[in-house]
Design a protein around this motif. Structure first.
Motif, short mmCIF file in Angstrom:
data_model
loop_
_atom_site.label_atom_id
_atom_site.label_comp_id
_atom_site.label_asym_id
_atom_site.label_seq_id
_atom_site.Cartn_x
_atom_site.Cartn_y
_atom_site.Cartn_z
N SER A 29 47.21 43.62 38.89
CA SER A 29 47.86 42.52 39.60
C SER A 29 48.59 43.05 40.84
N ASN A 30 48.72 44.34 40.92
CA ASN A 30 49.45 44.99 42.01
C ASN A 30 48.53 45.14 43.21
N ASP A 31 48.84 44.46 44.31
CA ASP A 31 48.01 44.52 45.52
C ASP A 31 47.86 45.94 46.06
N ALA A 32 48.86 46.78 45.87
CA ALA A 32 48.75 48.16 46.34
C ALA A 32 47.68 48.92 45.57
N VAL A 33 47.52 48.60 44.30
CA VAL A 33 46.50 49.26 43.47
C VAL A 33 45.11 48.80 43.87
N THR A 34 44.91 47.52 44.10
CA THR A 34 43.57 46.97 44.36
C THR A 34 43.21 46.91 45.84
N LYS A 35 44.10 47.35 46.70
CA LYS A 35 43.88 47.22 48.15
C LYS A 35 42.51 47.73 48.59
N TYR A 36 42.10 48.89 48.12
CA TYR A 36 40.84 49.49 48.56
C TYR A 36 39.73 49.35 47.51
N MET A 37 39.96 48.54 46.52
CA MET A 37 38.97 48.37 45.45
C MET A 37 38.08 47.16 45.73
N ASP A 38 36.99 47.07 44.97
CA ASP A 38 36.07 45.96 45.15
C ASP A 38 36.40 44.77 44.26
N ILE A 39 37.64 44.74 43.76
CA ILE A 39 38.10 43.60 42.96
C ILE A 39 39.33 43.00 43.62
N ASP A 40 39.52 41.70 43.41
CA ASP A 40 40.75 41.04 43.85
C ASP A 40 41.85 41.37 42.85
N SER A 41 43.07 41.29 43.29
CA SER A 41 44.19 41.47 42.36
C SER A 41 44.11 40.40 41.29
N PHE A 42 44.43 40.81 40.06
CA PHE A 42 44.37 39.87 38.94
C PHE A 42 45.46 38.81 39.07
N SER A 43 45.11 37.59 38.67
CA SER A 43 46.09 36.51 38.67
C SER A 43 46.22 35.88 37.28
N ASN A 44 45.39 36.34 36.35
CA ASN A 44 45.39 35.77 35.00
C ASN A 44 45.09 36.88 34.00
N ILE A 45 45.80 36.91 32.89
CA ILE A 45 45.61 37.97 31.90
C ILE A 45 44.19 38.01 31.35
N SER A 46 43.48 36.89 31.41
CA SER A 46 42.09 36.87 30.92
C SER A 46 41.21 37.83 31.74
N GLU A 47 41.60 38.10 32.98
CA GLU A 47 40.85 39.05 33.80
C GLU A 47 40.96 40.47 33.22
N ALA A 48 42.10 40.80 32.65
CA ALA A 48 42.27 42.10 32.00
C ALA A 48 41.41 42.18 30.76
N THR A 49 41.36 41.11 29.99
CA THR A 49 40.50 41.07 28.81
C THR A 49 39.03 41.23 29.21
N HIS A 50 38.67 40.57 30.29
CA HIS A 50 37.28 40.65 30.78
C HIS A 50 36.93 42.06 31.22
N ILE A 51 37.83 42.74 31.93
CA ILE A 51 37.49 44.08 32.42
C ILE A 51 37.39 45.08 31.26
N ILE A 52 38.17 44.88 30.21
CA ILE A 52 38.04 45.74 29.02
C ILE A 52 36.65 45.54 28.42
N SER A 53 36.21 44.31 28.33
CA SER A 53 34.85 44.02 27.82
C SER A 53 33.79 44.63 28.73
N PHE A 54 34.01 44.55 30.03
CA PHE A 54 33.07 45.14 30.99
C PHE A 54 32.97 46.65 30.79
N PHE A 55 34.12 47.32 30.61
CA PHE A 55 34.10 48.77 30.39
C PHE A 55 33.34 49.10 29.10
N ARG A 56 33.54 48.32 28.06
CA ARG A 56 32.83 48.56 26.79
C ARG A 56 31.32 48.36 26.95
N GLU A 57 30.93 47.30 27.65
CA GLU A 57 29.51 47.04 27.87
C GLU A 57 28.87 48.15 28.70
#
Length: 184
Positions: A29-57
């Protein structure tokens, strides 16, 4: 395949787990962390759940592997690092990494990537490890050079991220360069 625990003394790189959902949400959710990444800053906790699933897949399909970066004395995620875009045919992968701003400039990412790269060359048998860096992210470029990566070139409009085309710098490191390094 599983994500092994890697330890550097002050750091533990461990599998990302469901218990990391809140920390991942805070982190991405921290814009400084995602500034140079290919993802937008998170705005909903479900995005964190989704990325954990993505890493597992990614792990299940053997296309990637991601670690939680934690301090030895505290098992709380302060960043992540890992391999993605594996090519078994070509014995190579791309790396990605991110860290909480409070820990920037303290050698933490250097230590984490050193352990991760050793695992990539020695256990996963990569011959080539690549990194694509936003040209404005000079700290990342400096880190890669410090870790023995070679600058290979400037890629114009290489990626479409956050609604626009962005340039990238390509860095790589080969297995024989890992074997001769003295930084390990």
């Amino acid at each position: 395949m599983h994500v092994p625990v890697l330890s550097t003394g002050e750091l533990v790189l461990r599998p990302i787990e469901d218990k990391d959902t809140a920390a991942l949400f805070r982190h991405f959710s921290n814009d400084a962390v995602t500034k140079y990444m290919d993802i937008d800053s998170f705005s909903n906790i479900s995005e964190a759940t989704h990325i954990i699933s993505f890493f597992r897949e990614s792990l299940e399909t053997q296309e990637g592997m991601r670690w939680a970066i934690t301090l030895t004395e505290r098992d709380e995620l302060i960043g992540t690092c890992g391999f993605h875009r594996w090519s078994k045919t070509h014995f190579k992968a791309e790396i990605g990494y991110d860290l909480e701003p409070a820990y920037w400039g303290k050698g933490i990412m250097s230590a984490a990537l050193t352990a991760m790269l050793a695992y990539g060359y020695e256990e996963l048998q990569f011959n080539r490890i690549e990194a694509f860096v936003d040209p404005e992210n000079t700290a990342s470029s400096k880190l890669l050079v410090q870790l023995g990566f070679s600058y290979e070139g400037f890629l114009r409009d290489a990626f479409f991220e956050k609604g626009k085309f962005v340039d990238a710098q390509l860095y790589s490191r080969l297995r024989h360069e890992h074997n001769r390094e003295t930084i390990y």
